[in-house]
Design a protein around this motif. Structure first.
Motif, mmCIF file in Angstrom:
data_model
loop_
_atom_site.group_PDB
_atom_site.id
_atom_site.type_symbol
_atom_site.label_atom_id
_atom_site.label_comp_id
_atom_site.label_asym_id
_atom_site.label_seq_id
_atom_site.Cartn_x
_atom_site.Cartn_y
_atom_site.Cartn_z
ATOM 1 N N THR A 59 0.888 -1.050 -0.052
ATOM 2 C CA THR A 59 0.067 0.062 -0.049
ATOM 3 C C THR A 59 0.739 1.246 0.303
ATOM 4 O O THR A 59 0.647 2.113 -0.911
ATOM 5 C CB THR A 59 -0.968 0.124 1.000
ATOM 6 N N ARG A 60 2.075 1.493 1.052
ATOM 7 C CA ARG A 60 2.796 2.380 0.874
ATOM 8 C C ARG A 60 3.411 2.605 -0.501
ATOM 9 O O ARG A 60 3.546 3.831 -1.193
ATOM 10 C CB ARG A 60 3.767 2.162 1.830
ATOM 11 N N ILE A 63 0.882 3.885 -3.099
ATOM 12 C CA ILE A 63 0.577 5.072 -2.782
ATOM 13 C C ILE A 63 1.812 6.183 -3.278
ATOM 14 O O ILE A 63 1.516 7.285 -3.623
ATOM 15 C CB ILE A 63 0.237 5.944 -1.296
ATOM 16 N N THR A 83 -9.646 8.582 -3.000
ATOM 17 C CA THR A 83 -9.049 7.616 -3.077
ATOM 18 C C THR A 83 -10.073 6.395 -3.410
ATOM 19 O O THR A 83 -10.925 6.245 -2.730
ATOM 20 C CB THR A 83 -8.118 7.115 -2.174
ATOM 21 N N MET A 85 -9.315 1.942 -3.182
ATOM 22 C CA MET A 85 -8.524 0.863 -3.152
ATOM 23 C C MET A 85 -9.190 -0.587 -3.349
ATOM 24 O O MET A 85 -10.208 -0.758 -3.012
ATOM 25 C CB MET A 85 -8.080 0.733 -1.627
ATOM 26 N N TYR A 96 -4.040 -2.193 5.022
ATOM 27 C CA TYR A 96 -4.027 -1.280 3.902
ATOM 28 C C TYR A 96 -4.567 0.159 4.392
ATOM 29 O O TYR A 96 -3.741 1.017 4.219
ATOM 30 C CB TYR A 96 -5.193 -1.753 2.958
ATOM 31 N N HIS A 100 -2.647 3.709 4.217
ATOM 32 C CA HIS A 100 -3.553 4.910 3.602
ATOM 33 C C HIS A 100 -3.474 6.101 4.882
ATOM 34 O O HIS A 100 -3.440 7.284 4.448
ATOM 35 C CB HIS A 100 -4.747 4.200 3.503
ATOM 36 N N ALA A 111 -12.766 7.821 0.813
ATOM 37 C CA ALA A 111 -12.024 6.902 0.280
ATOM 38 C C ALA A 111 -13.063 5.720 0.293
ATOM 39 O O ALA A 111 -14.080 5.704 1.133
ATOM 40 C CB ALA A 111 -11.009 6.433 1.315
ATOM 41 N N ILE A 128 -4.575 1.325 -6.115
ATOM 42 C CA ILE A 128 -5.177 2.374 -5.701
ATOM 43 C C ILE A 128 -5.309 3.313 -6.737
ATOM 44 O O ILE A 128 -4.042 3.830 -7.668
ATOM 45 C CB ILE A 128 -4.094 3.036 -4.621
ATOM 46 N N VAL A 130 -6.357 7.511 -7.635
ATOM 47 C CA VAL A 130 -6.509 8.820 -6.717
ATOM 48 C C VAL A 130 -7.092 9.844 -7.754
ATOM 49 O O VAL A 130 -6.852 9.921 -8.809
ATOM 50 C CB VAL A 130 -5.262 9.291 -5.841
#
Length: 140
Positions: A59-60, A63, A83, A85, A96, A100, A111, A128, A130
């Motif tokens: 997830t990091r 993003i 966002t 996901m 996750y 986030h 989100a 993801i 955005v």
């Protein structure tokens, strides 16, 4: 970056340079009007999956990849208003969500998190998208 679209509706686009963008026919990010739309980002570095099995780290990374797309058009995570996901195992929502939340704690965009049957690579746990808002960014 390239400009395209009708003269009264300018659009700016940026590519992440992956080999599949021209094959599939998409851009990493597109600025139109006051918005930037970032295509689904996964845990890849170049074209290689990274952080196999680690939902938080994936997830990091995803993003971070989205942030790079935003930066290429002059926006940042601080401009994100939404966002989405897509996850392959919703039972890992806290992993996750933690990543986030760290990225968007001050921004707090709208989100959505939904479970999907699969992503393009079986090792991918999350994708993801955005949407960012910055007045006039599509005209810059």
């Amino acid at each position: 970056m390239s400009a395209s679209g009708a003269a009264d509706r300018p659009v700016r686009q940026i590519s992440s340079g992956t080999t599949w963008e021209p094959v599939v026919g998409y851009s990493r990010a597109v600025a139109a009007g006051d918005f930037v739309f970032v295509s689904g980002c996964t845990s890849v570095d170049g074209a290689e999956l990274v952080h196999a099995g680690d939902a938080y780290a994936q997830t990091r990374q995803a993003i971070g990849n989205a942030a790079a797309g935003l930066a290429g058009l002059g926006a940042s995570l601080a401009d994100v208003v939404q966002t989405r996901m897509y996850v392959t195992d919703i039972s890992r929502w806290q992993e996750y969500g933690l990543a986030h939340g760290e990225a968007f704690a001050q921004v707090r965009p709208a989100a959505t998190m939904v479970q999907v049957a699969a992503l393009i690579d079986p090792g991918m746990l999350i994708e993801i998208e955005v949407v960012a808002y910055r007045p006039g960014i599509g005209l810059a």
